[in-house]
Structures are given as C-alpha cells and as structure tokens.
Design an enzyme around this catalytic site. Structure first.
Site, mmCIF file in Angstrom:
data_model
loop_
_atom_site.group_PDB
_atom_site.id
_atom_site.type_symbol
_atom_site.label_atom_id
_atom_site.label_comp_id
_atom_site.label_asym_id
_atom_site.label_seq_id
_atom_site.Cartn_x
_atom_site.Cartn_y
_atom_site.Cartn_z
ATOM 1 C CB CYS A 74 -0.927 -0.030 1.206
ATOM 2 S SG CYS A 74 -1.897 -1.544 1.222
ATOM 3 C CG HIS A 126 -1.958 4.428 4.907
ATOM 4 N ND1 HIS A 126 -1.811 4.430 3.542
ATOM 5 C CD2 HIS A 126 -2.082 3.130 5.269
ATOM 6 C CE1 HIS A 126 -1.850 3.175 3.105
ATOM 7 N NE2 HIS A 126 -2.025 2.373 4.131
ATOM 8 C CD GLU A 179 -1.883 7.355 8.940
ATOM 9 O OE1 GLU A 179 -2.964 6.743 8.965
ATOM 10 O OE2 GLU A 179 -1.476 7.970 7.942
ATOM 11 C CE LYS A 202 -5.741 4.220 1.985
ATOM 12 N NZ LYS A 202 -4.744 5.254 2.314
ATOM 13 C CG HIS A 208 -6.357 0.902 1.089
ATOM 14 N ND1 HIS A 208 -5.388 1.410 0.240
ATOM 15 C CD2 HIS A 208 -5.697 0.423 2.168
ATOM 16 C CE1 HIS A 208 -4.194 1.225 0.781
ATOM 17 N NE2 HIS A 208 -4.353 0.644 1.957
ATOM 18 C CG PHE A 227 -0.109 -5.828 4.100
ATOM 19 C CD1 PHE A 227 -0.617 -5.116 5.183
ATOM 20 C CD2 PHE A 227 -0.940 -6.738 3.458
ATOM 21 C CE1 PHE A 227 -1.927 -5.296 5.608
ATOM 22 C CE2 PHE A 227 -2.260 -6.921 3.875
ATOM 23 C CZ PHE A 227 -2.753 -6.210 4.942
#
Lengths: 414, 80
Positions: free
Chosen positions: A164, A304, A315, A336, A341, A400
């Site tokens: 991501c 994010h 975050e 998002k 996403h 990830f």
C-alpha cells in the site's frame, strides 16, 4: 552541492470518485463516497460485497483497442492516468525530451485479473490454454513499461512494489532520479485493479475489510470508534515531476514543489504495523530532514487512514511522536472513505489530493467520522471541509511488510 | 462461414485492421504487422473455435493467411 529542485506540474487520475481533476476534487470536497456494492463480478459468496470501483472507464478514450486488449486493467488505468497527467502538464515529449523523461509507477499486486483468468484456462484446457500474453500482462512493472512505450519516454523507468506504499515510494524514487540529474521529467505514481474474486477473497480471509455491506458509503470510517476495516478501491494516480528550471523554462503551471521523501521499515510483522508508530515516525522524520523543514512548519497531513483499528492508532501515535505539541495544530484527513483503499495507487492519488489542498487552501473533510475513537485525538476535520492557508503538506503511506513512506510538498516560490 | 472468413475475423479482433486489408495472400509479418505472439494468439483462437489441436511444429514456417486457412481446412476435411 544542493540537490536539484523538483516541482509537480501535472496531475492525472482514474479513481472511484472521478476520472478527471475537477470531478475528483468536487467529490472529495463535498464528502462523497465512491463505495458501492460490487458489480464487477458476483461477490455474493464473500463476507465483504462492497468496494470503491472506478466508474465510466473506457480504455479507448486513452489508448487504442488493440493495445488495450493486451493490457490488464491495472495497466489500462495507469496509461489513462499518465495520459491525463501529461495533458494537464501540457508536456510534449519530442525527440530531444525523450531521453530525459522517465517513468516510475508502482503497483501492489499487478495483473490479478489476468492471472485468475489464465489460471482458469489452464485448469480447463491444460498447458495449451495459456495465452502468450499472460506473462507480459501480469507482471507488475508493465504499467511503467507500457507508459514509456505510449509516451516514447526513454529515461529511467521502473516500479517500486511496497504494497500500500507503492505509489508513495515510486514517487519518492522518481523524485531522487530528478534530484540526482538522471532525468528532467518523471511520470510517477501508482496503479491497482484488484477488485477480483482473489483480491476481495484474499483480504476477506484476513478479516481486514469492512463487512458493512448494507451501508457501502458509510463503510470506510477512519478514526471512528465504529469502524470495522478498510474498503478496497482501485484506479491510478500519476504526477508529472519536473526539474524546476525545466518547468519554468517552458512556462509550466506549477502546483507545488516536492521537497522531501522519507522511507523506513517497521521490522516488526508481516501485516501488522508497529502500533507504537515508531517505524512510521522514522519515515516522517527522514522526510522532514530531507526537506530541511521543522515539524511546526507543517500545516496538513493526508493520512494513510485506512479505517482499520491498528492503522489509525499507529498513525496517530506516529504523528504525535514526530510533531509533539504541534500535533494539535495540524489538520489530518483521510480520503479513503471517498476513494476506498486504492492499495498501490493510494499514495499517488493521496499526494494528488494533498497537492490540490495546497493549491486551493481548502481541506476536504474526513467523512464518516461520527464517534471519534478516544485513542485517535487529532484534528481529522470531521464533517465539513475547512478553509485554511496550507503552505506545507505531507502524504504518508504504510504498507504490508512494514514499509513506511512519506512525501512532503510546499507551495512553490522561486 | 468459411475458414478464411473465420481467420479474417480473428485477425481483425487481434490487430484491429480493416476487413479488406486481409486477403489470402496477406503475409503476417510484412502485410499485417503481426508478430509471433499475435500468430500464437490467432492459432489459439482457431483451436477454441473449431475445438481442434494445432501442433506447434505444424505451424512453424507459416507466413501467409492462405497457409493457415489451407492447413485448418485440411484438418477439418473441408475445401479452403
């Protein structure tokens, strides 16, 4: 010697909330969501049956039919967004410019739909059922490859794959190539098209996605106590990065200056972020150092903000570690809930959102933030857009594998 | 439809060429700008259409539409 300065002079996007700058911005500003019930395939057997799908996309608006039929959807999105960005920048890549223009485009996964179809053909027909275009359509670097072919761009090209964070890392790598004199212009960004049975099924199996199937537009809820996972999106985002004097010489419209890039690794867990936020904080600090900017100078962060509990807390902790008392003065939003996403495209589209925020001095809201999670106590701009002068903005992505990437932009001034 | 018409339809699908530009005499590489992967894709489409198997060695060296049409017609026991 100071590194060369790099500006953003073109924006291109194919997103679930619009395939042009105006639609994309209007939907963000008014807090619209592009999440709907999945109609790309029959998702009735999956626990998650919603996603943010790209709408009204015809690849032939951007590329010829024969080219398009040999591209997976993730490459079609990338070529379309690149075409839009080049037009937005009014860039002409002629003979003299070709060798100075490069392409760096990330994708988290690559041609998943192609893989699934070809595997089905293998099971049905045996080895002879595999199409000769399977490999070139599937490999994740082909977005960059096809864009370079489409534009005739012969400078450095490649693809950074960091889940991501792919879009953010790819733009960061492209930034360095221009800073270091390896290219004058880079088409950089990310692309993804993984709303397929394996893509949806894989994330369902991880229990990472929202199952709020009856309320698709309310499903992605970053920083909200009632969140239940992320919602998959798809599409592509591309920026035109250009060496400053190159842009000035041709009278380009400059949206912003890209001033800093930081990257770090959690070195912690395959898919769970280090919830102390320390790994992500390292990337923020590296980017600030790279830009020569003090934390208190930053006005806005496009987070994010996936809407998973772990992400949102990680975050928030990272931002507090880096910005300390200034954290409360920052505006922090997630796009998002609107775009879903977009995985490997997310960082690129979110840098575009941050660029437009800087350009227009308006911060679109984080929608669906109705019941703030007490562990997430920053100003996430809930509900309504807010006018504020934004001089310095950040976009961060956490992938990830523990990949953290941060980009910093500043209003342009010679 | 004749085998030629089927072959022509598949080439149009793959290469997006006008119908009249594809004749029995058309050469894949020179006239139709079809590379080796295009030809493989065309043969796979023909295998599917007619439910036949075309061995790789049979197609090596085929340069024109006529050669493919005649080979398939023979396989199907038809006149080209």
């Amino acid at each position: 010697m100071l590194p060369r300065r790099v500006v953003i002079s073109g924006l291109g996007m194919i997103t679930p909330i619009g395939n042009n700058k105006q639609d994309f911005w209007d939907h963000l500003l008014h807090g619209h969501s592009g999440v709907t019930t999945i109609d790309r395939f029959d998702a009735s057997a999956f626990v998650t049956r919603i996603a943010a799908q790209v709408k009204d996309f015809d690849p032939q608006d951007y590329i010829s039919r024969t080219e398009a039929r040999r591209m997976d959807l993730f490459v079609q999105y990338a070529c379309a967004a690149a075409r839009i960005a080049v037009e937005d920048a009014r860039l002409s890549i002629d003979q003299t410019e070709r060798s100075k223009t490069g392409v760096w485009v990330g994708s988290g996964i690559g041609g998943l739909e192609t893989f699934e179809k070809q595997h089905a053909s293998l099971l049905k027909k045996g080895a002879a059922g595999i199409n000769p275009f399977f490999v070139p359509m599937y490999i994740a670097n082909m977005a960059a490859g096809q864009i370079s072919i489409m534009l005739g761009a012969q400078g450095p090209s490649g693809c950074t794959i960091t889940a991501c964070a792919s879009g953010t890392n790819s733009i960061g790598e492209a930034f360095h190539l221009i800073q270091n004199g390896k290219a004058e212009v880079m088409v950089a960004g990310g692309t993804e098209a993984s709303i397929t049975p394996m893509g949806i099924g894989g994330f369902c199996a991880m229990k990472a996605m929202s199952t709020r199937n009856m309320e698709p537009q309310k499903a992605c809820r970053p920083f909200d106590l009632d969140r239940d996972g992320f919602v998959m999106g798809e599409g592509a985002g591309m920026v035109i990065l250009e060496e400053m004097s190159h842009a000035l010489k041709r009278g380009a419209t400059i949206y912003a200056e890209l001033v800093g890039y930081g990257a770090s690794s959690d070195a912690h867990h395959m898919v769970q972020p280090d919830s102390t936020g320390h790994g992500a904080a390292m990337a923020f600090k590296m980017a600030l150092d790279d830009a020569g900017i003090d934390p208190w100078e930053v006005d806005y962060i496009n987070a994010h903000g996936t809407g998973t509990t772990l992400n949102d807390i990680t975050e928030t902790n990272a931002i507090k570690e880096v910005f300390a008392t200034h954290s409360n003065h920052l505006l922090v939003t997630s796009t998002k809930p609107s775009t879903g996403h977009m995985l490997g495209a997310a960082g690129a589209v979110e840098l575009i959102a941050a660029t437009l925020v800087l350009d227009k001095d308006i911060v679109p809201p984080t929608i669906n933030l109705d019941t703030p999670d007490p562990a997430c106590d920053l100003d996430y701009v809930p509900g309504q857009a807010r006018k504020k002068s934004i001089n310095i903005a950040i976009s961060d992505s956490l992938g990830f594998g523990g990949h953290n990437a941060v980009l910093i932009i500043r209003k342009f001034a010679e | 439809m004749s085998v030629f018409e089927d072959v022509r339809k598949i080439i149009i699908e793959i290469k997006d060429l006008p119908e009249e530009s594809i004749t029995l005499e058309s050469r894949f590489e020179e006239d139709l700008e079809a590379d080796s992967l295009d030809v493989v894709e065309m043969l796979m489409s023909l295998e599917e259409l007619y439910d036949i198997q075309i061995p790789e060695e049979a197609t090596e060296g085929m340069k024109t539409v006529r050669e493919v049409v005649e080979y398939i017609s023979a396989l199907l026991g038809q006149d080209a």
